[in-house]
Write a protein that holds these residues in place. Structure first.
Motif, PDB file in Angstrom:
ATOM      1  N   UNK A 105      -4.063  -7.767   6.856  1.00  0.00           N
ATOM      2  CA  UNK A 105      -5.234  -7.816   5.987  1.00  0.00           C
ATOM      3  C   UNK A 105      -4.729  -8.082   4.575  1.00  0.00           C
ATOM      4  N   UNK A 106      -5.258  -9.133   3.953  1.00  0.00           N
ATOM      5  CA  UNK A 106      -4.867  -9.458   2.587  1.00  0.00           C
ATOM      6  C   UNK A 106      -6.120  -9.482   1.720  1.00  0.00           C
ATOM      7  N   UNK A 107      -5.929  -9.232   0.436  1.00  0.00           N
ATOM      8  CA  UNK A 107      -7.032  -9.245  -0.518  1.00  0.00           C
ATOM      9  C   UNK A 107      -6.539  -9.864  -1.809  1.00  0.00           C
ATOM     10  N   UNK A 108      -7.152 -10.940  -2.234  1.00  0.00           N
ATOM     11  CA  UNK A 108      -6.757 -11.627  -3.452  1.00  0.00           C
ATOM     12  C   UNK A 108      -7.620 -11.213  -4.630  1.00  0.00           C
ATOM     13  N   UNK A 109      -7.017 -10.531  -5.606  1.00  0.00           N
ATOM     14  CA  UNK A 109      -7.741 -10.032  -6.775  1.00  0.00           C
ATOM     15  C   UNK A 109      -9.016  -9.291  -6.368  1.00  0.00           C
ATOM     16  N   UNK A 135      -2.271  -6.531  -1.041  1.00  0.00           N
ATOM     17  CA  UNK A 135      -3.108  -6.978  -2.145  1.00  0.00           C
ATOM     18  C   UNK A 135      -2.319  -7.931  -3.019  1.00  0.00           C
ATOM     19  N   UNK A 136      -2.982  -8.994  -3.456  1.00  0.00           N
ATOM     20  CA  UNK A 136      -2.354  -9.979  -4.331  1.00  0.00           C
ATOM     21  C   UNK A 136      -3.191 -10.122  -5.592  1.00  0.00           C
ATOM     22  N   UNK A 252       1.438 -11.167  -8.251  1.00  0.00           N
ATOM     23  CA  UNK A 252       1.988  -9.864  -7.878  1.00  0.00           C
ATOM     24  C   UNK A 252       1.450  -9.449  -6.526  1.00  0.00           C
ATOM     25  N   UNK A 253       2.310  -8.810  -5.729  1.00  0.00           N
ATOM     26  CA  UNK A 253       1.922  -8.395  -4.371  1.00  0.00           C
ATOM     27  C   UNK A 253       2.228  -6.908  -4.176  1.00  0.00           C
TER      28      UNK A 253
END
Length: 259
Positions: A105-109, A135-136, A252-253
């Motif tokens: 699961x990823x979330x960009x801003x 999170x990115x 940033x990650x």
């Protein structure tokens, strides 16, 4: 910020969905690769996907992507830009996917908008065993002198507490943890920053900053005055006054593994 202000900011983007799609940056591919390198498989959920800025990078890297976004206008922009991607209405607190159905699961801003007391267990539910949550955030590199000056002129409404590298690290270090109630479902966090940039002009950089939540909720006269100050600053700097330039950035990650 208090809960009412948080909700006002979180819900502000739909009215500017087209501008968000046009002006917000993509994500450094090296950052996305690092975010996913420990995932047990290729199935990725882009959560709070917005207009698909991170989704597009995931697709380019060969991930099997499903995007989930709560705002109808943002979701419509994502579907327009990426018609082959499975894109669903939903939120971090109510994910419309089965248990164990994704490897990452990823979330960009977006993770800073989640209610992790609810979203943490929900994200853990849809993740497969040893799945990854990442999170990115795209942040402006204020170690560059003119960028630091821009941040000062723009104010916290446009360049907030997660928008420069040092403050991003402090603000996001434990963002995956539920702040109230419930046990943490994730392991120890890792953070890393990756060089990035965005080609801008003075006008398009001002337009980018105008899509920040703090700017979107400003009264129109105050917002236009602030944008005028930003344009005047950019017009006064040799790095940004004429034509195109590269805005120095990092992606940033924050990466954690599901327990």
């Amino acid at each position: 910020m208090d809960q009412d202000t948080h909700e006002l900011h979180a819900s502000s983007f739909g009215a500017a969905a087209a501008a968000y799609a046009e002006h917000r940056p993509d994500y450094a591919q090296a950052a996305v690769r690092w975010a996913l390198e420990a995932a047990p498989g290729p199935r990725v959920l882009d959560l709070g996907a917005g207009t698909g800025k991170l989704t597009a990078t995931l697709v380019a890297l060969g991930a099997e992507v499903v995007a989930v976004e709560p705002d109808p206008a943002m979701l419509a922009e994502l579907r327009r830009a990426l018609p082959t991607v499975r894109a669903l209405p939903g939120s971090a607190e109510a994910i419309p996917l089965p248990d164990g159905s994704v490897d990452a699961v990823v979330a960009g801003n977006a993770m800073h908008w989640f209610d992790m007391a609810v979203a943490g267990p929900e994200i853990a539910r849809v993740l497969a065993e040893d799945g990854v949550l990442a999170g990115l955030w795209n942040v402006m590199d204020d170690e560059v002198e003119w960028v630091a000056g821009l941040a000062r002129v723009s104010g916290s409404e446009a360049v907030g507490p997660r928008d420069t590298p040092a403050s991003w690290r402090a603000e996001t270090a434990d963002m995956h943890l539920a702040k109230t109630g419930g046990a943490a479902r994730f392991g120890s966090p890792e953070q890393a920053g990756f060089p990035h940039g965005q080609t801008r002009t003075a006008d398009s950089l001002a337009a980018t900053l105008a899509t920040r939540a703090g700017m979107l909720v400003m009264p129109a006269p105050e917002r236009e005055a602030r944008l005028g100050e930003i344009r005047a600053f950019l017009g006064s700097r040799p790095e940004t006054a004429d034509g195109e330039f590269s805005l120095p950035m990092q992606t940033g990650v924050l990466r954690v593994r599901r327990l």
